[in-house]
Design a protein around this motif. Structure first.
Motif, PDB file in Angstrom:
ATOM      1  N   PHE A 168       0.762  -1.010   0.001  1.00 24.34           N
ATOM      2  CA  PHE A 168      -0.357   0.314   0.057  1.00 24.34           C
ATOM      3  C   PHE A 168       0.747   1.597   0.038  1.00 24.34           C
ATOM      4  O   PHE A 168       0.196   2.116  -0.401  1.00 24.34           O
ATOM      5  CB  PHE A 168      -0.906   0.043   1.676  1.00 24.34           C
ATOM      6  CG  PHE A 168      -2.082  -1.138   1.409  1.00 24.34           C
ATOM      7  CD1 PHE A 168      -2.725  -1.537   0.251  1.00 24.34           C
ATOM      8  CD2 PHE A 168      -1.661  -2.431   1.497  1.00 24.34           C
ATOM      9  CE1 PHE A 168      -3.183  -2.035   0.286  1.00 24.34           C
ATOM     10  CE2 PHE A 168      -2.832  -3.156   2.155  1.00 24.34           C
ATOM     11  CZ  PHE A 168      -3.674  -3.205   1.152  1.00 24.34           C
ATOM     12  N   ALA A 169       1.880   1.468   0.945  1.00 26.30           N
ATOM     13  CA  ALA A 169       2.763   1.915   0.687  1.00 26.30           C
ATOM     14  C   ALA A 169       3.529   2.546  -0.329  1.00 26.30           C
ATOM     15  O   ALA A 169       3.884   3.568  -1.025  1.00 26.30           O
ATOM     16  CB  ALA A 169       3.873   2.268   1.796  1.00 26.30           C
ATOM     17  N   ARG A 215       2.438   1.499  -3.699  1.00 25.51           N
ATOM     18  CA  ARG A 215       1.133   2.279  -4.399  1.00 25.51           C
ATOM     19  C   ARG A 215       1.288   4.281  -4.432  1.00 25.51           C
ATOM     20  O   ARG A 215       1.018   4.599  -5.494  1.00 25.51           O
ATOM     21  CB  ARG A 215      -0.272   1.471  -4.347  1.00 25.51           C
ATOM     22  CG  ARG A 215      -0.989   2.024  -5.529  1.00 25.51           C
ATOM     23  CD  ARG A 215      -2.271   1.069  -5.336  1.00 25.51           C
ATOM     24  NE  ARG A 215      -2.575  -0.061  -5.531  1.00 25.51           N
ATOM     25  CZ  ARG A 215      -3.785  -0.960  -6.252  1.00 25.51           C
ATOM     26  NH1 ARG A 215      -4.864  -0.652  -5.270  1.00 25.51           N
ATOM     27  NH2 ARG A 215      -2.627  -1.669  -6.292  1.00 25.51           N
ATOM     28  N   LEU A 216       1.218   3.998  -2.896  1.00 24.48           N
ATOM     29  CA  LEU A 216       1.229   5.810  -2.403  1.00 24.48           C
ATOM     30  C   LEU A 216       2.396   6.381  -2.720  1.00 24.48           C
ATOM     31  O   LEU A 216       2.196   7.594  -3.466  1.00 24.48           O
ATOM     32  CB  LEU A 216       0.676   6.028  -1.268  1.00 24.48           C
ATOM     33  CG  LEU A 216       0.759   7.310  -0.123  1.00 24.48           C
ATOM     34  CD1 LEU A 216      -1.100   7.839  -0.959  1.00 24.48           C
ATOM     35  CD2 LEU A 216       0.832   7.433   1.398  1.00 24.48           C
ATOM     36  N   SER A 217       3.200   6.072  -2.817  1.00 22.20           N
ATOM     37  CA  SER A 217       4.376   6.498  -3.072  1.00 22.20           C
ATOM     38  C   SER A 217       4.991   6.499  -4.992  1.00 22.20           C
ATOM     39  O   SER A 217       4.520   7.949  -5.336  1.00 22.20           O
ATOM     40  CB  SER A 217       6.031   5.650  -2.750  1.00 22.20           C
ATOM     41  OG  SER A 217       7.023   6.795  -3.483  1.00 22.20           O
ATOM     42  N   ARG A 229       1.987   6.875  -6.844  1.00 19.14           N
ATOM     43  CA  ARG A 229       0.768   8.137  -7.078  1.00 19.14           C
ATOM     44  C   ARG A 229       0.848   9.047  -6.697  1.00 19.14           C
ATOM     45  O   ARG A 229       0.504  10.692  -7.165  1.00 19.14           O
ATOM     46  CB  ARG A 229      -0.523   7.581  -6.901  1.00 19.14           C
ATOM     47  CG  ARG A 229      -1.222   6.641  -7.507  1.00 19.14           C
ATOM     48  CD  ARG A 229      -2.043   5.575  -6.890  1.00 19.14           C
ATOM     49  NE  ARG A 229      -2.946   4.640  -7.482  1.00 19.14           N
ATOM     50  CZ  ARG A 229      -4.319   3.952  -7.550  1.00 19.14           C
ATOM     51  NH1 ARG A 229      -5.276   4.667  -6.480  1.00 19.14           N
ATOM     52  NH2 ARG A 229      -4.385   2.564  -8.338  1.00 19.14           N
ATOM     53  N   HIS A 230       1.634   9.579  -5.500  1.00 14.88           N
ATOM     54  CA  HIS A 230       2.024  10.709  -5.363  1.00 14.88           C
ATOM     55  C   HIS A 230       3.614  11.262  -5.447  1.00 14.88           C
ATOM     56  O   HIS A 230       4.176  10.609  -5.594  1.00 14.88           O
ATOM     57  CB  HIS A 230       1.482  10.740  -3.500  1.00 14.88           C
ATOM     58  CG  HIS A 230       0.399  10.688  -3.505  1.00 14.88           C
ATOM     59  ND1 HIS A 230      -0.927  11.362  -4.682  1.00 14.88           N
ATOM     60  CD2 HIS A 230      -0.692   9.663  -3.107  1.00 14.88           C
ATOM     61  CE1 HIS A 230      -2.431  11.357  -3.776  1.00 14.88           C
ATOM     62  NE2 HIS A 230      -1.553   9.659  -3.942  1.00 14.88           N
ATOM     63  N   ARG A 252       6.903  11.081  -4.067  1.00 14.22           N
ATOM     64  CA  ARG A 252       7.781  10.384  -3.594  1.00 14.22           C
ATOM     65  C   ARG A 252       8.753  11.302  -2.179  1.00 14.22           C
ATOM     66  O   ARG A 252       8.494  10.210  -1.145  1.00 14.22           O
ATOM     67  CB  ARG A 252       9.035   9.388  -4.258  1.00 14.22           C
ATOM     68  CG  ARG A 252       8.057   8.601  -5.262  1.00 14.22           C
ATOM     69  CD  ARG A 252       9.060   7.842  -6.031  1.00 14.22           C
ATOM     70  NE  ARG A 252       8.204   6.487  -7.044  1.00 14.22           N
ATOM     71  CZ  ARG A 252       8.941   6.208  -7.658  1.00 14.22           C
ATOM     72  NH1 ARG A 252       9.930   6.763  -8.628  1.00 14.22           N
ATOM     73  NH2 ARG A 252       7.833   5.910  -9.006  1.00 14.22           N
ATOM     74  N   ILE A 308       6.264  11.018   0.618  1.00 13.76           N
ATOM     75  CA  ILE A 308       5.966  10.570   1.224  1.00 13.76           C
ATOM     76  C   ILE A 308       7.112   9.982   2.348  1.00 13.76           C
ATOM     77  O   ILE A 308       6.338   9.418   3.323  1.00 13.76           O
ATOM     78  CB  ILE A 308       5.931   9.022   0.615  1.00 13.76           C
ATOM     79  CG1 ILE A 308       3.972   9.444  -0.767  1.00 13.76           C
ATOM     80  CG2 ILE A 308       5.264   8.037   1.083  1.00 13.76           C
ATOM     81  CD1 ILE A 308       3.287   9.858   0.554  1.00 13.76           C
ATOM     82  N   ALA A 344       7.175   2.831   3.920  1.00 15.18           N
ATOM     83  CA  ALA A 344       7.187   3.312   3.305  1.00 15.18           C
ATOM     84  C   ALA A 344       8.898   3.628   2.877  1.00 15.18           C
ATOM     85  O   ALA A 344       8.839   5.057   2.063  1.00 15.18           O
ATOM     86  CB  ALA A 344       5.981   3.983   3.878  1.00 15.18           C
ATOM     87  N   THR A 372      10.990   3.307  -1.308  1.00 12.13           N
ATOM     88  CA  THR A 372      10.475   4.638  -1.464  1.00 12.13           C
ATOM     89  C   THR A 372      11.929   5.367  -2.024  1.00 12.13           C
ATOM     90  O   THR A 372      12.485   6.064  -3.019  1.00 12.13           O
ATOM     91  CB  THR A 372      10.238   5.766  -0.624  1.00 12.13           C
ATOM     92  OG1 THR A 372       8.439   5.398  -0.766  1.00 12.13           O
ATOM     93  CG2 THR A 372       9.916   7.237  -1.375  1.00 12.13           C
ATOM     94  N   ARG A 377       5.445   1.435 -12.726  1.00  9.30           N
ATOM     95  CA  ARG A 377       5.246   1.346 -11.660  1.00  9.30           C
ATOM     96  C   ARG A 377       6.729   0.739 -10.253  1.00  9.30           C
ATOM     97  O   ARG A 377       6.161  -0.660  -9.585  1.00  9.30           O
ATOM     98  CB  ARG A 377       3.673   0.529 -10.544  1.00  9.30           C
ATOM     99  CG  ARG A 377       4.084  -0.831 -11.811  1.00  9.30           C
ATOM    100  CD  ARG A 377       2.430  -1.708 -10.951  1.00  9.30           C
ATOM    101  NE  ARG A 377       2.109  -2.454 -13.186  1.00  9.30           N
ATOM    102  CZ  ARG A 377       2.304  -4.409 -12.563  1.00  9.30           C
ATOM    103  NH1 ARG A 377       2.256  -4.863 -11.059  1.00  9.30           N
ATOM    104  NH2 ARG A 377       2.415  -4.689 -14.023  1.00  9.30           N
TER     105      ARG A 377
END
Length: 423
Positions: free
Chosen positions: A88-89, A91-93, A95-96, A98, A101, A138, A142, A361
């Motif tokens: 999940f972390a 995917r968040l990184s 999309r936003h 890095r 995050i 996360a 990253t 990704r």
């Protein structure tokens, strides 16, 4: 063209009066030595936080008045939180931003360590380690994604190996240093220092990665010239099944590696060689760092797929050798050096393969890869104990070597799928 760019950013003409210009692509800023050092230090501090808990368990048990066996849940809680949160972390990184995050994760990690040091009960301490595991999930992937997207395509695995050596250095420098500090200043001091370090690092991370847009990593510059680099599908996307097979190799690798490492000290103690534990672990750690550096260089020159396959094959052979020579300390030392060198050559090559194959990704795939690592590590701990208790340490090593074989077979399938037409 700037060699640090990961995209072409050029116009092409297909004939008079006709242009196929697609517009300039984002240019990746240069990856400086300072950025690599910052990423290395981040991995070192986060890795120290992960590895230092094990030697601190007796002190924690005495301080909070709990059974020593129960304190092992602290490692389990961290690992499970990491495994669950990492995808999940990632995917968040992806999309936003890095850098944002990463900075937020380091601040959360720092707060979790402060709470760990101040926890008045074992229940609250367990909760703080869950939060620390989520934050760590996360940070590592990253960091790897940020440096890999800025590295020259022909040196990507080498850069990943250098940054990853921070985590391996924590294994044989950070964790023992934390244990020494605990004896003189209490186990809480270790977590206060780690909290301060990660909080300080959050500040430069928030700014230094923003000097330009970072293009997605990919094999564009290297796939045609490096054997086994991989050719992504159009748009850089591949199916979920292929992604699952890719990270399954890491889970099998981790089981093989950590079945040997986790119970090495236990086996040496049982064999009456407790005095040999510390220096053998240092030798193992140094060989692991050297193996990671060699694996990164070879992956950039000979191809990531080829290096992962050779590393797994050598790892299986040398794990059997460790089992055979275990009673003889000098021979065990040689076998451990060979095993660690081969085993840790795999990881940067595997990371490069994932970044090249899944460029859109990259952070998400590196997150899944780290989750797979923790799955293999946890299974090695769960399965290894009963095996060692019932049949002995060498039999566990034979099992670990056997598990490396299907991992090697998966890389053979991978090599066939990646072979360019006409080769």
């Amino acid at each position: 063209m700037d060699p640090t760019s990961s995209g072409p950013g050029r116009s092409a003409s297909s004939g008079p009066g006709r242009s196929t210009t697609r517009g300039p692509e984002p240019v990746t800023p240069r990856l400086s030595a300072g950025l690599v050092a910052l990423a290395w230090m981040t991995q070192f501090l986060v890795g120290t936080d992960l590895f230092v808990v094990a030697p601190l368990l007796p002190d924690i048990a005495a301080s909070l008045h709990v059974a020593p066996a129960r304190t092992g849940l602290l490692i389990t809680a961290f690992s499970l939180a990491y495994v669950v949160a990492s995808p999940f972390a990632g995917r968040l990184s992806d999309r936003h931003d890095r850098a944002r995050i990463l900075s937020a994760a380091l601040v959360l990690f720092s707060l979790a360590n402060v709470a760990t040091a101040l926890a008045p009960s074992f229940g609250l301490l367990l909760a703080t380690r869950v939060v620390a595991g989520v934050a760590a999930a996360a940070t590592g992937p990253t960091v790897y994604a940020l440096v890999s997207t800025r590295a020259q395509a022909t040196a990507r695995a080498q850069v990943l190996a250098v940054v990853g050596s921070g985590l391996l250095t924590a294994l044989w420098v950070g964790a023992p240093a934390g244990a020494v500090l605990s004896r003189h200043a209490g186990w809480q001091a270790t977590f206060f220092i780690l909290a301060a370090g990660t909080c300080v690092l959050a500040v430069p991370h928030a700014f230094v990665w923003r000097s330009g847009r970072t293009a997605p990593a990919g094999p564009t510059a290297a796939a045609g010239s490096v054997p086994g680099a991989g050719t992504p599908a159009p748009g850089g996307q591949r199916g979920g099944g292929e992604a699952a097979f890719a990270v399954a190799v890491t889970a099998l690798w981790a089981f093989s590696v950590y079945s040997l490492y986790t119970y090495l000290a236990v086996a040496l103690h049982a064999d009456g060689r407790a005095a040999d534990v510390a220096w053998l672990l240092v030798v193992y750690g140094i060989a692991a760092v050297a193996g990671g550096q060699a694996g990164g260089r070879l992956a950039d020159r000979a191809g990531a797929v080829r290096v992962t396959g050779v590393a797994l094959a050598l790892m299986a052979v040398t794990e059997v050798a460790v089992a055979l020579v275990f009673p003889t300390t000098w021979a065990l030392t040689v076998a451990l050096v060979l095993f660690a060198s081969a085993a840790y050559a795999f990881f940067p090559a595997q990371q490069r393969h994932l970044v090249d194959t899944f460029p859109e990704r990259a952070t998400g795939m590196l997150s899944w890869n780290n989750s797979a690592l923790f799955v293999g590590l946890s299974l090695a701990g769960a399965v290894g104990g009963p095996v060692v208790h019932s049949w002995g340490y060498p039999q566990l090593l034979y099992l670990g070597a056997a598990v490396a074989v299907p991992a090697w077979l998966l890389t053979r399938h991978r090599a066939g799928a990646r072979r360019p037409p006409g080769r």
